[in-house]
Design an enzyme around this catalytic site. Structure first.
Site, mmCIF file in Angstrom:
data_model
loop_
_atom_site.group_PDB
_atom_site.id
_atom_site.type_symbol
_atom_site.label_atom_id
_atom_site.label_comp_id
_atom_site.label_asym_id
_atom_site.label_seq_id
_atom_site.Cartn_x
_atom_site.Cartn_y
_atom_site.Cartn_z
ATOM 1 C CB CYS A 51 -0.926 0.013 1.209
ATOM 2 S SG CYS A 51 -2.081 -1.361 1.246
ATOM 3 N NE ARG A 91 -2.819 -4.501 -2.948
ATOM 4 C CZ ARG A 91 -2.254 -3.871 -1.923
ATOM 5 N NH1 ARG A 91 -2.297 -2.561 -1.876
ATOM 6 N NH2 ARG A 91 -1.653 -4.536 -0.962
#
Ligand code: BEZ
Length: 220
Positions: free
Chosen positions: A56, A133
């Protein structure tokens, strides 16, 4: 009937062409309401699984580093994860201190999972607590135009996100379609003819790169 996967009754899945579901949420830049956010602009809204995690951090840094390119395409960035506002602020500051990269765009603190569920970002067979995601490309009329979903363990490709955004905008502007691997500067696909008259005029047009009558490209 035997179902192997967890049911997702509370988890809607918006689709391409849908109006982007409206919501209000707290972000690192204050409270926003999607229907009032970024008027007359495109929005790239993306989720990440968790703050203070390695993949991330690379992805969010990628968005931050390309912010000027998104702005040049009249596009606002909007992040999201199922974390508190305090976690977001701590992570933004930690990344700024350690790498110099500043996440200068709003990140939604979706602790109650309201937005994650509304956008199908919570996919329980991947994770029951972290968003996958996702990337939603929302046009200035607040219509969803393209959706990407990636799992927790594979980071996205920033070049592809920018390429897809530019392809959508170029398609809209010129009324054309984009071929395999299209990138800015490449020829584009002319819509196939819908009448014999249009077919004949296409066959007579020497400016087109024609593979066959229904596959023709042109420069723009
Ligand atoms: C990561 O960003 O590194 C990550 C986050 C959640 C699960 C797996 C990886």
């Amino acid at each position: 009937m035997h179902l192997e996967n967890t049911q997702q009754q509370t988890n809607t899945m918006p689709r391409i062409g849908d109006n982007a579901p409206d919501f209000e949420a707290l972000t690192t830049k204050g409270q926003i309401k999607l229907s009032e956010f970024a008027q007359d602009k495109w929005i790239v809204m993306f989720s990440h699984p968790a703050d203070f995690t390695p993949v991330c951090t690379t992805e969010m840094s990628g968005f931050a580093n390309k912010k000027a390119e998104f702005e040049a395409l009249n596009t606002e960035l909007l992040g999201l994860s199922i974390d508190s506002i305090h976690a977001h602020l701590g992570w933004v500051q930690n990344v700024r201190e350690t790498t110099g990269v500043y996440f200068d765009f709003p990140i939604i603190a979706d602790l109650d999972m309201k937005v994650s569920k509304l956008y199908g970002m919570l996919q329980p067979n991947e994770s029951e607590t972290a968003a996958v995601r996702a990337v939603f490309f929302i046009d200035p009329k607040k219509k969803i135009r393209l959706i990407m979903y990636y799992p927790l363990n594979v980071g996205r490709n920033m070049d592809e996100i920018l390429r897809a955004l530019e392809a959508l905008q170029t398609s809209d502007k010129h009324g054309v379609a984009m071929p395999l691997n299209w990138k800015k500067g490449d020829k584009v696909i002319c819509p196939p003819p819908k009448s014999l008259e249009a077919l004949n005029s296409r066959l007579a047009d020497d400016t087109l790169e024609k593979t066959t009558w229904y596959l023709a490209k042109k420069d723009i």
